[in-house]
Write a protein that holds these residues in place. Structure first.
Motif, PDB file in Angstrom:
ATOM      1  N   GLU A   1       0.832  -1.129   0.064  1.00 16.14           N
ATOM      2  CA  GLU A   1      -0.026   0.011  -0.039  1.00 16.14           C
ATOM      3  C   GLU A   1       0.965   1.242  -0.128  1.00 16.14           C
ATOM      4  N   LEU A   2       0.220   2.490  -0.457  1.00 17.90           N
ATOM      5  CA  LEU A   2       1.074   3.742  -0.337  1.00 17.90           C
ATOM      6  C   LEU A   2      -0.180   4.566  -0.183  1.00 17.90           C
ATOM      7  N   ARG A   3       0.079   5.538   0.759  1.00 17.33           N
ATOM      8  CA  ARG A   3      -0.862   6.615   1.212  1.00 17.33           C
ATOM      9  C   ARG A   3      -2.166   6.013   1.732  1.00 17.33           C
ATOM     10  N   GLY A   4      -2.211   5.133   2.006  1.00 10.32           N
ATOM     11  CA  GLY A   4      -3.436   4.373   2.556  1.00 10.32           C
ATOM     12  C   GLY A   4      -4.195   3.597   1.678  1.00 10.32           C
ATOM     13  N   LYS A   5      -3.683   3.536   0.266  1.00  7.02           N
ATOM     14  CA  LYS A   5      -4.362   2.770  -0.819  1.00  7.02           C
ATOM     15  C   LYS A   5      -3.448   1.568  -1.215  1.00  7.02           C
ATOM     16  N   LYS A   6      -4.387   0.686  -1.475  1.00  6.42           N
ATOM     17  CA  LYS A   6      -3.797  -0.905  -1.920  1.00  6.42           C
ATOM     18  C   LYS A   6      -3.012  -0.915  -3.141  1.00  6.42           C
ATOM     19  N   VAL A   7      -1.932  -1.361  -3.247  1.00  7.93           N
ATOM     20  CA  VAL A   7      -0.984  -1.253  -4.559  1.00  7.93           C
ATOM     21  C   VAL A   7      -0.666  -2.864  -4.892  1.00  7.93           C
ATOM     22  N   SER A   8      -1.027  -3.118  -6.131  1.00 10.01           N
ATOM     23  CA  SER A   8      -0.631  -4.584  -6.773  1.00 10.01           C
ATOM     24  C   SER A   8       0.431  -4.401  -7.969  1.00 10.01           C
TER      25      SER A   8
END
Length: 283
Positions: free
Chosen positions: A256-263
């Motif tokens: 995640e980055l800045r509270g958002k999931k990252v795939s």
């Protein structure tokens, strides 16, 4: 004596001797190499269309950076061109349908004329068939030339019909039709030539370096300054541009980055290094 003759043949006559390596090089023969300077290389933050620093930058799914206004205008121009091609294609289709309908009507009238002559003038069925085919063939030729369209008018032009067996008559020579193919309705990325829609573009957010420091942008996590040699990636959910090593060592592990999931599918490798002399990144 023999050696002298062979030497004379190899040497040639005055003015036709073989050029030396340095003479060929001076005349421009061979491969010309030149090292490109820094000014001839594009920057990682440049728009692929304007070749200037991207304003309100967006990135395509394949990693090409554009100014939002520039790529929007380019896609709109593509759509306008597609619209013009579609209009021309539809007009051509309507014209072909009209020609087919008129040709069918002429053939039916030709059959009536041949039937009338066969029954009232006593001609043979073979002759009637030849008359029918002749009228239909000449009607097609006259239609292509925007001439008469009715079999009645063709019938009145009997003198011309008698010459139809001549090979130089237009109706006896094949004519190629220049027909348009149905135009492609997709818009394409001007850099990669792959399908692209405006909604596929992702807003990009560069992190500027603090005032007084060298460079233009930096990694928002490690604070390392970007250069044209840096390997950069764009994190689609947030739009942040980070170093590829930063993604692998920090973001990928946390997911995640800045509270958002990252795939992995959310990571876009930024294409950089294009010049005005060669293809961009080997494409």
């Amino acid at each position: 004596m023999g050696r002298g003759q062979r030497h004379s043949k190899n040497a040639g006559i005055m003015g036709s001797e073989a050029l030396t390596y340095h003479e060929k090089k001076a005349l421009g023969f061979g491969t010309v190499k030149e090292r490109l300077g820094k000014d001839s290389q594009g920057n990682y933050y440049d728009c692929c269309l304007t070749l200037q620093p991207a304003v309100d930058p967006v990135v395509t799914p394949h990693g090409y950076l554009y100014s939002r206004e520039a790529i929007l205008e380019n896609l709109l121009q593509q759509k306008k061109a597609i619209k013009r091609k579609l209009a021309a294609y539809e007009a051509q289709q309507q014209e072909e349908q009209q020609k087919a309908a008129e040709q069918t009507q002429v053939e039916q009238e030709a059959k009536l004329i041949a039937f009338d002559r066969q029954n009232h003038m006593g001609i043979s069925s073979k002759t009637a068939k030849r008359i029918e085919d002749t009228i239909a063939a000449e009607a097609a030729t006259m239609h292509e030339a925007k001439g008469v369209k009715a079999a009645v008018n063709i019938k009145e032009n009997e003198e011309k019909m008698k010459q139809l067996r001549a090979f130089w008559v237009p109706s006896q020579t094949p004519a190629s039709k220049d027909l348009m193919d149905k135009p492609d309705t997709n818009t394409y990325c001007p850099a990669s030539n792959k399908k692209l829609r405006l909604k596929d573009c992702i807003s990009v957010k560069f992190t500027p370096v603090p005032e007084g420091e060298t460079g233009r942008y930096m990694d928002p996590i490690t604070k390392d300054t970007f250069t044209n040699a840096s390997r950069l990636v764009v994190i689609a959910p947030t739009g942040d541009v980070v170093l590829e090593d930063t993604y692998k060592t920090c973001i990928k592990l946390e997911g995640e980055l800045r509270g958002k999931k990252v795939s992995e599918k959310d990571v876009i490798k930024l294409q950089t290094g294009g010049t005005g002399f060669v293809g961009r990144d080997g494409d």
